[in-house]
Design a protein around this motif. Structure first.
Motif, PDB file in Angstrom:
ATOM      1  N   LEU A   2     -27.204  18.278  69.485  1.00 29.00           N
ATOM      2  CA  LEU A   2     -26.712  18.964  70.671  1.00 29.00           C
ATOM      3  C   LEU A   2     -27.467  20.260  70.888  1.00 29.00           C
ATOM      4  N   ASP A   3     -27.959  20.478  72.110  1.00 29.08           N
ATOM      5  CA  ASP A   3     -28.729  21.681  72.435  1.00 29.08           C
ATOM      6  C   ASP A   3     -27.807  22.724  73.049  1.00 29.08           C
ATOM      7  N   TRP A   4     -27.296  23.621  72.215  1.00 29.22           N
ATOM      8  CA  TRP A   4     -26.379  24.657  72.688  1.00 29.22           C
ATOM      9  C   TRP A   4     -27.081  25.707  73.528  1.00 29.22           C
ATOM     10  N   ALA A   5     -28.392  25.773  73.501  1.00 33.10           N
ATOM     11  CA  ALA A   5     -29.133  26.783  74.250  1.00 33.10           C
ATOM     12  C   ALA A   5     -28.884  26.672  75.752  1.00 33.10           C
ATOM     13  N   THR A   6     -28.464  25.527  76.223  1.00 37.87           N
ATOM     14  CA  THR A   6     -28.223  25.333  77.647  1.00 37.87           C
ATOM     15  C   THR A   6     -26.761  25.554  78.036  1.00 37.87           C
ATOM     16  N   CYS A   7     -25.943  25.994  77.115  1.00 32.12           N
ATOM     17  CA  CYS A   7     -24.526  26.253  77.390  1.00 32.12           C
ATOM     18  C   CYS A   7     -24.315  27.762  77.508  1.00 32.12           C
ATOM     19  N   SER A   8     -23.922  28.221  78.680  1.00 33.04           N
ATOM     20  CA  SER A   8     -23.794  29.659  78.926  1.00 33.04           C
ATOM     21  C   SER A   8     -22.616  30.305  78.210  1.00 33.04           C
ATOM     22  N   LEU A  62     -16.534  22.280  75.553  1.00 32.63           N
ATOM     23  CA  LEU A  62     -16.106  20.885  75.496  1.00 32.63           C
ATOM     24  C   LEU A  62     -16.828  20.042  76.551  1.00 32.63           C
ATOM     25  N   GLU A  63     -17.029  20.597  77.739  1.00 32.00           N
ATOM     26  CA  GLU A  63     -17.752  19.873  78.778  1.00 32.00           C
ATOM     27  C   GLU A  63     -19.218  19.666  78.366  1.00 32.00           C
ATOM     28  N   HIS A  64     -19.819  20.686  77.779  1.00 32.55           N
ATOM     29  CA  HIS A  64     -21.210  20.579  77.320  1.00 32.55           C
ATOM     30  C   HIS A  64     -21.322  19.483  76.255  1.00 32.55           C
ATOM     31  N   ALA A  65     -20.394  19.475  75.323  1.00 40.93           N
ATOM     32  CA  ALA A  65     -20.421  18.459  74.260  1.00 40.93           C
ATOM     33  C   ALA A  65     -20.215  17.067  74.843  1.00 40.93           C
ATOM     34  N   THR A  66     -19.314  16.948  75.805  1.00 41.66           N
ATOM     35  CA  THR A  66     -19.054  15.660  76.443  1.00 41.66           C
ATOM     36  C   THR A  66     -20.285  15.153  77.184  1.00 41.66           C
ATOM     37  N   ARG A  67     -20.933  16.053  77.934  1.00 41.57           N
ATOM     38  CA  ARG A  67     -22.147  15.656  78.678  1.00 41.57           C
ATOM     39  C   ARG A  67     -23.241  15.168  77.728  1.00 41.57           C
ATOM     40  N   SER A  68     -23.279  15.739  76.535  1.00 42.51           N
ATOM     41  CA  SER A  68     -24.326  15.332  75.586  1.00 42.51           C
ATOM     42  C   SER A  68     -24.107  13.907  75.080  1.00 42.51           C
TER      43      SER A  68
END
Length: 72
Positions: A2-8, A62-68
């Motif tokens: 998971l690329d957290w760098a794209t999660c604000s 949670l939305e970022h993780a779901t999208r991944s």
């Protein structure tokens, strides 16, 4: 991975929590959210236990993780 760098809602700094991804403006690791949820806690519990983290930040993570998980 998971690329957290794209999660604000999160940030990472070598000076904070040994460089772990944390909720922006806190020292609360993102991993703490998932560990607590896996152990049976609710989002409401998590927000009570970590008052520096906002509902919006949790929702974004949670939305970022779901999208991944979505396969293109």
């Amino acid at each position: 991975m998971l690329d957290w760098a794209t999660c604000s809602a999160v940030e990472r700094s070598a000076e904070k929590v040994s460089g772990a991804w944390v909720f922006r403006g806190t020292r609360v690791p993102v991993s703490a959210l998932f560990e607590n949820l896996e152990s049976g806690a609710t989002v409401k519990n998590f927000l009570e236990w970590f008052p520096g983290v906002s509902q919006e930040q949790v929702d974004a993570v949670l939305e970022h993780a779901t999208r991944s998980l979505v396969v293109a």
